[in-house]
Enzyme design. Structure first.
Site, PDB file in Angstrom:
ATOM      1  N   HIS A  65       0.833  -1.208   0.000  1.00  0.00           N
ATOM      2  CA  HIS A  65       0.000   0.000   0.000  1.00  0.00           C
ATOM      3  C   HIS A  65       0.868   1.259   0.000  1.00  0.00           C
ATOM      4  O   HIS A  65       0.663   2.174  -0.814  1.00  0.00           O
ATOM      5  CB  HIS A  65      -0.901  -0.033   1.241  1.00  0.00           C
ATOM      6  CG  HIS A  65      -1.810   1.132   1.403  1.00  0.00           C
ATOM      7  ND1 HIS A  65      -3.175   1.043   1.246  1.00  0.00           N
ATOM      8  CD2 HIS A  65      -1.561   2.428   1.729  1.00  0.00           C
ATOM      9  CE1 HIS A  65      -3.722   2.229   1.461  1.00  0.00           C
ATOM     10  NE2 HIS A  65      -2.765   3.084   1.759  1.00  0.00           N
ATOM     11  N   GLU A  66       1.847   1.308   0.904  1.00  0.00           N
ATOM     12  CA  GLU A  66       2.678   2.508   1.026  1.00  0.00           C
ATOM     13  C   GLU A  66       3.549   2.729  -0.202  1.00  0.00           C
ATOM     14  O   GLU A  66       3.770   3.874  -0.616  1.00  0.00           O
ATOM     15  CB  GLU A  66       3.537   2.428   2.285  1.00  0.00           C
ATOM     16  CG  GLU A  66       2.750   2.418   3.590  1.00  0.00           C
ATOM     17  CD  GLU A  66       1.790   3.586   3.707  1.00  0.00           C
ATOM     18  OE1 GLU A  66       2.186   4.726   3.389  1.00  0.00           O
ATOM     19  OE2 GLU A  66       0.630   3.360   4.109  1.00  0.00           O
ATOM     20  N   ASP A  97      -5.331   8.346  -1.481  1.00  0.00           N
ATOM     21  CA  ASP A  97      -6.252   7.635  -0.588  1.00  0.00           C
ATOM     22  C   ASP A  97      -7.667   8.139  -0.835  1.00  0.00           C
ATOM     23  O   ASP A  97      -8.261   8.824  -0.003  1.00  0.00           O
ATOM     24  CB  ASP A  97      -5.859   7.846   0.880  1.00  0.00           C
ATOM     25  CG  ASP A  97      -4.662   7.014   1.287  1.00  0.00           C
ATOM     26  OD1 ASP A  97      -4.531   5.884   0.786  1.00  0.00           O
ATOM     27  OD2 ASP A  97      -3.856   7.493   2.100  1.00  0.00           O
ATOM     28  N   HIS A 125       2.107   4.735  -2.951  1.00  0.00           N
ATOM     29  CA  HIS A 125       2.037   6.177  -2.686  1.00  0.00           C
ATOM     30  C   HIS A 125       3.285   6.928  -3.140  1.00  0.00           C
ATOM     31  O   HIS A 125       3.289   8.166  -3.123  1.00  0.00           O
ATOM     32  CB  HIS A 125       1.874   6.432  -1.182  1.00  0.00           C
ATOM     33  CG  HIS A 125       0.498   6.214  -0.648  1.00  0.00           C
ATOM     34  ND1 HIS A 125      -0.644   6.557  -1.339  1.00  0.00           N
ATOM     35  CD2 HIS A 125       0.067   5.696   0.541  1.00  0.00           C
ATOM     36  CE1 HIS A 125      -1.698   6.265  -0.611  1.00  0.00           C
ATOM     37  NE2 HIS A 125      -1.306   5.738   0.529  1.00  0.00           N
TER      38      HIS A 125
END
Length: 362
Positions: free
Chosen positions: A304-305, A319, A308
């Protein structure tokens, strides 16, 4: 991906909301109206249009007291570079204080300054817009029951660049004189290395699945044409590559909070303008990898990170929405740029806990 031995002191930050084209606002249970109350200062008026109480999670939206981006900023139809923070939130064991309740018809106001997380010194014509899906709980509980979508009006601004340049920035530049010794040691280091190993494995498997299962791509990304699949595969393969090395790559990974942004239920956060990922204490309470469908764990948090970080794959993910119910309310354009969509797609079914031998160097 690097474990750095020094890092600047990180100040307050923020969190992207929008990208690409600006759609027209449509009806929703949550009405959001933006207006200018200064050169770059914005007021959001949020009204519950539903016939029931809305108990909204405060994180990653107008109710967030942290320095997150409440709206996307555009110039000449293009998103202005965002300089701030994106956080991943643990969506269980939520405290009542993390919610705000709006009765039917109730209106609340929130203010924010877009110049604190964007360089608007060039001045001139800008547009501001916000869109997403906010998780909610029901009754007296704090269990997430779903998500309510919203779209604001498009606000056009004529900004005084010189005045905008005087607004304090939410994130400070890196200072070579502010040094912190590496905290990625011992058990935390070993835990993170194992999570990165699984992140690489999950990302590669998800990339392959995207090429072979268009029905699932459609379910999570709302579209499954060749260009969409190509983008998904490229991003997931880039995440796998970044997860597979700890002595090179585009990002820096910190085992402990250096920006004082680990608020309750924050698992980790990313500073996209710096390509920095930071773990919070509760990261280490999660399983390395979970067999539960759509569960949050250490491996999918790494995945997930990394979505980003523009250094991993650009344009980077925002998000827009959290959780399966939330991502299902996104447009195809938003879904393709939503971090949780990728992590949910990657663990959309129980995973074997066998581990392939990645050559992780430290």
């Amino acid at each position: 991906m690097l474990f750095p031995s020094i890092v600047a002191a990180l100040a307050a930050l923020a969190n992207p909301v929008l990208s690409l084209t600006i759609p027209q606002a449509t009806g929703s249970e949550l009405d959001v109206q933006l207006s200018a109350i200064g050169n770059t200062r914005i007021k959001a008026v949020i009204t519950n249009k539903a016939d029931r109480q809305l108990k909204l999670l405060k994180y990653n939206n107008f109710f967030d007291d942290g320095p997150i981006q409440k709206a996307g900023v555009f110039k000449d139809g293009q998103p202005v570079k965002f300089e701030g923070m994106l956080r991943r939130v643990l969506m269980k064991n939520l405290e009542p204080s993390l919610f705000v309740s709006l009765s039917p018809g109730q209106t609340v106001e929130r203010e924010f300054d877009i110049a604190s997380t964007a360089d608007l010194a060039s001045g001139g014509a800008y547009s501001v817009f916000s869109q997403g899906a906010i998780p909610f709980a029901e009754g007296d509980g704090t269990t997430i029951a779903g998500a309510v979508a919203f779209k604001s009006n498009k606000l056009d601004l004529d900004i005084d660049g010189a005045l905008a340049a005087t607004v304090s920035k939410a994130i400070n530049p890196i200072s070579a004189r502010t040094r912190v010794e590496s905290a990625c040691r011992g058990e935390q280091r070993e835990t993170l290395l194992k999570a990165l190993e699984y992140s690489a494995q999950l990302s590669r498997a998800a990339a392959q699945a995207a090429q072979n299962n268009t029905r699932k791509v459609e379910e999570y990304f709302m579209k499954s044409d060749a260009q969409t699949v190509e983008t998904i595969v490229a991003r997931l393969n880039a995440v796998a590559q970044e997860s597979s090395s700890t002595d090179s790559g585009a990002t820096r990974y910190f085992c402990n909070d250096r920006g004082n942004q680990c608020t309750p239920n924050t698992i980790a956060y990313t500073l996209p303008s710096l390509n920095v990922v930071v773990n919070c204490p509760i990261y280490y309470d999660l399983p390395v990898i979970s067999d539960e469908c759509h569960a949050q764990d250490q491996a999918t948090t790494c995945l997930h990170e990394f979505t980003h970080n523009p250094g991993v794959y650009d344009p980077y993910c925002r998000d827009h929405a959290y959780g399966y119910d939330g991502i299902r309310k996104l447009s195809p354009e938003q879904a393709l740029l939503n971090a949780d969509t990728y992590s949910l797609f990657a663990n959309g079914k129980p995973k074997s806990q066998t581990t392939s031998n990645f050559n992780l160097k430290f």
